[in-house]
Design an enzyme around this catalytic site. Structure first.
Site, mmCIF file in Angstrom:
data_model
loop_
_atom_site.group_PDB
_atom_site.id
_atom_site.type_symbol
_atom_site.label_atom_id
_atom_site.label_comp_id
_atom_site.label_asym_id
_atom_site.label_seq_id
_atom_site.Cartn_x
_atom_site.Cartn_y
_atom_site.Cartn_z
ATOM 1 N N LEU A 34 -22.168 41.255 -8.080
ATOM 2 C CA LEU A 34 -21.524 42.170 -7.125
ATOM 3 C C LEU A 34 -21.384 41.558 -5.724
ATOM 4 C CD1 LEU A 34 -23.167 45.609 -8.111
ATOM 5 C CD2 LEU A 34 -21.040 44.624 -8.932
ATOM 6 N N SER A 125 -8.247 25.710 -11.245
ATOM 7 C CA SER A 125 -7.196 26.104 -10.303
ATOM 8 C C SER A 125 -6.180 24.984 -10.128
ATOM 9 C CB SER A 125 -7.853 26.407 -8.959
ATOM 10 O OG SER A 125 -6.881 26.491 -7.946
ATOM 11 N N TYR A 150 -14.060 24.330 -1.599
ATOM 12 C CA TYR A 150 -13.745 25.188 -2.744
ATOM 13 C C TYR A 150 -12.994 24.389 -3.828
ATOM 14 C CZ TYR A 150 -10.670 28.082 -5.560
ATOM 15 O OH TYR A 150 -9.967 28.598 -6.622
ATOM 16 N N LYS A 154 -13.994 22.960 -7.893
ATOM 17 C CA LYS A 154 -13.206 23.068 -9.139
ATOM 18 C C LYS A 154 -13.051 21.686 -9.784
ATOM 19 C CE LYS A 154 -12.583 27.489 -9.038
ATOM 20 N NZ LYS A 154 -13.399 28.325 -9.928
ATOM 21 N N VAL A 218 4.049 35.183 8.153
ATOM 22 C CA VAL A 218 4.445 34.128 7.214
ATOM 23 C C VAL A 218 3.961 32.807 7.814
ATOM 24 C CG1 VAL A 218 6.409 32.944 6.134
ATOM 25 C CG2 VAL A 218 6.473 35.437 6.475
ATOM 26 N N SER A 296 -3.583 25.774 8.175
ATOM 27 C CA SER A 296 -4.056 24.420 7.855
ATOM 28 C C SER A 296 -4.572 24.359 6.416
ATOM 29 C CB SER A 296 -5.123 23.976 8.856
ATOM 30 O OG SER A 296 -6.380 24.266 8.376
HETATM 31 C C1 UD1 Z 1 -5.377 29.248 -2.581
HETATM 32 C C2 UD1 Z 1 -5.698 28.055 -3.420
HETATM 33 C C3 UD1 Z 1 -5.978 28.478 -4.830
HETATM 34 C C4 UD1 Z 1 -7.090 29.467 -4.852
HETATM 35 C C5 UD1 Z 1 -6.714 30.650 -4.008
HETATM 36 C C6 UD1 Z 1 -7.912 31.566 -3.976
HETATM 37 C C7 UD1 Z 1 -4.647 25.981 -2.799
HETATM 38 C C8 UD1 Z 1 -3.419 25.161 -2.864
HETATM 39 N N1 UD1 Z 1 -4.558 27.156 -3.418
HETATM 40 O O1 UD1 Z 1 -4.112 29.718 -3.001
HETATM 41 O O2 UD1 Z 1 -6.368 27.378 -5.587
HETATM 42 O O3 UD1 Z 1 -7.378 29.854 -6.154
HETATM 43 O O4 UD1 Z 1 -6.378 30.221 -2.697
HETATM 44 O O5 UD1 Z 1 -7.893 32.462 -2.955
HETATM 45 O O6 UD1 Z 1 -5.655 25.629 -2.240
HETATM 46 N N2 UD1 Z 1 0.566 33.289 3.103
HETATM 47 C C9 UD1 Z 1 1.224 33.779 4.207
HETATM 48 N N3 UD1 Z 1 0.641 34.792 4.913
HETATM 49 C C10 UD1 Z 1 -0.565 35.332 4.554
HETATM 50 C C11 UD1 Z 1 -1.228 34.831 3.407
HETATM 51 C C12 UD1 Z 1 -0.638 33.798 2.708
HETATM 52 O O7 UD1 Z 1 2.309 33.309 4.556
HETATM 53 O O8 UD1 Z 1 -1.050 36.250 5.246
HETATM 54 C C13 UD1 Z 1 1.198 32.217 2.316
HETATM 55 C C14 UD1 Z 1 0.381 30.939 2.244
HETATM 56 O O9 UD1 Z 1 0.703 30.081 3.307
HETATM 57 C C15 UD1 Z 1 0.831 30.385 0.885
HETATM 58 C C16 UD1 Z 1 1.164 31.639 0.067
HETATM 59 O O10 UD1 Z 1 1.313 32.686 1.001
HETATM 60 O O11 UD1 Z 1 2.011 29.652 1.043
HETATM 61 C C17 UD1 Z 1 0.062 31.990 -0.918
HETATM 62 O O12 UD1 Z 1 -1.170 32.018 -0.205
HETATM 63 P P1 UD1 Z 1 -2.515 32.545 -0.877
HETATM 64 O O13 UD1 Z 1 -2.271 33.848 -1.532
HETATM 65 O O14 UD1 Z 1 -3.581 32.470 0.164
HETATM 66 O O15 UD1 Z 1 -2.791 31.505 -2.037
HETATM 67 P P2 UD1 Z 1 -2.901 29.919 -2.001
HETATM 68 O O16 UD1 Z 1 -3.246 29.431 -0.661
HETATM 69 O O17 UD1 Z 1 -1.693 29.385 -2.653
#
Ligand code: UD1
Length: 340
Positions: A34, A125, A150, A154, A218, A296
């Site tokens: 949990l 992942s 992280y 993996k 974004v 980043s």
């Molecule tokens: C990341 C990890 C993935 C992991 C996951 C767990 C990498 C490449 N990927 O996924 O392995 O399992 O986290 O949490 O390390 N975004 C926005 N605004 C936001 C949030 C996200 O623009 O507020 C964009 C991000 O820049 C990205 C996309 O949405 O391009 C997806 O982001 P997210 O959902 O955080 O997943 P990953 O970063 O791809």
């Protein structure tokens, strides 16, 4: 009924997999501490599957508790190991927490069942690929230096599993490399339950839509992609859950031995802006969003080659972006009326 241990079984992907295991005639046994899930998910699961699944609450790093568990549950046929910390940003701040938890839980589990004929499914992942040179990325692509502790856990975990196969500590292992799981169960009774401010895109979208957040940022629109925002392979969590059942079935077959790895995605990439528009179209809710700086550690674009999963795992993602968005929204609305 074959007993399958599901570690992290009250978490996001774990809980959906418990449902699919029951649908496929397995008897899931949940272990969860949990630390990143809520006990209320057990009641939600009970509503979906019609009975309360067996549940043990303890931390897999606790060898004594794990020993007690293995003495009680000695006749298991498989383990699906989800339990791990997964916040990329936090792992940079607290690397030791990540190495300790994610690796010790794995080695403890492998030691506890060492030498037994048990099928083992591991949550890996697409992060292991970093920014791939070739897209879509297939399972043979080189593993790039990890972008975060992280991601490193993996990569190391996959190495540990290969070594455990070579030594005979483990007999059958499948590592599943997830792309971006999103969406929720069709009943809207389970879904992603972020603690605090969501780090992932879709929970941030749904919380903005419901008014919990003012706006969504974004992270960058100056990438070398069709609209400048990052590209990911978003996959419905129910499709992902079903792939775990497919992995167990493959390991039950006579011809499977040793270690294998499969991509779990749809094979399609979508930009962040496309996801925002898809959400608006699927739900009719307008999103307040702005373009911000890059985050980043983000890779520019990644989507999976899923040919091997289709051919050898006999599994394919079926649900589209509309269903992903509509189900995530239904879950957020459910949660706002029925907080867990
Ligand atoms: C990341 C990890 C993935 C992991 C996951 C767990 C990498 C490449 N990927 O996924 O392995 O399992 O986290 O949490 O390390 N975004 C926005 N605004 C936001 C949030 C996200 O623009 O507020 C964009 C991000 O820049 C990205 C996309 O949405 O391009 C997806 O982001 P997210 O959902 O955080 O997943 P990953 O970063 O791809």
């Amino acid at each position: 009924m074959a007993k399958i241990v599901v570690t992290g079984g009250l978490g996001y992907i774990g809980s959906h997999t418990v449902v699919e295991l029951v649908n496929a005639g397995y008897d899931p046994i949940i272990i969860d501490d949990l630390s990143n899930s809520q006990a209320g998910i057990l009641d939600q699961l009970t509503k979906i599957i019609g009975f309360k699944p067996t549940f043990y609450q303890f931390d897999l790093c606790d060898e004594k508790k794990l020993k007690e568990f293995t003495e009680k549950e000695s006749d298991i046929e498989g383990i699906i190991h989800f339990a791990a910390f997964k916040a990329v940003g936090e792992s940079v701040q607290k690397p030791l927490k990540y190495y300790h938890n994610n690796l010790l839980s794995l080695t403890n589990l492998l030691s506890a069942y060492s030498g037994k004929d048990i099928s083992f499914v591991f949550s890996s992942s697409c992060t292991v690929y970093g920014q791939p040179d070739v897209l879509p990325v297939d399972e043979n692509a080189p593993v790039k230096p990890a972008q975060s502790p992280y991601g490193n856990t993996k990569q190391i975990a996959e190495e540990i599993l290969k070594d455990a196969i070579a030594s005979g500590d483990a007999k059958k292992v499948i590592a599943l490399r997830y792309f971006n799981p999103v969406g929720a169960h069709e009943t809207a009774l389970i879904g992603e339950l972020p603690i605090g401010v969501p780090q992932n895109l879709v929970p941030f979208i749904t919380q903005t839509a419901i008014g919990k957040r003012n706006k969504i940022t974004v992270f960058g629109d100056d990438y070398n992609t069709k609209d400048g925002s990052c590209v990911r392979d978003y996959i419905h969590v129910v499709d992902l859950a079903k792939a775990h059942v497919a992995a167990l079935k493959l390991m039950e077959s006579n011809y499977f031995a040793g270690y294998d790895v499969f991509n779990l995605g749809t094979g399609n990439g979508n930009t962040v802006l496309e996801i925002i528009i898809a959400f608006e179209n699927a739900t009719g809710v307008k999103l307040n969003y702005e373009i911000g700086p890059r985050r980043s550690g983000d890779v520019e674009q990644v989507w999976g080659d899923v040919t091997k999963s289709a051919k050898e795992l006999n599994w394919k993602a079926e649900l589209g972006i509309d269903t992903m968005m509509a189900s995530a929204w239904a879950w957020e609305q459910y949660l706002s009326k029925n907080p867990l």
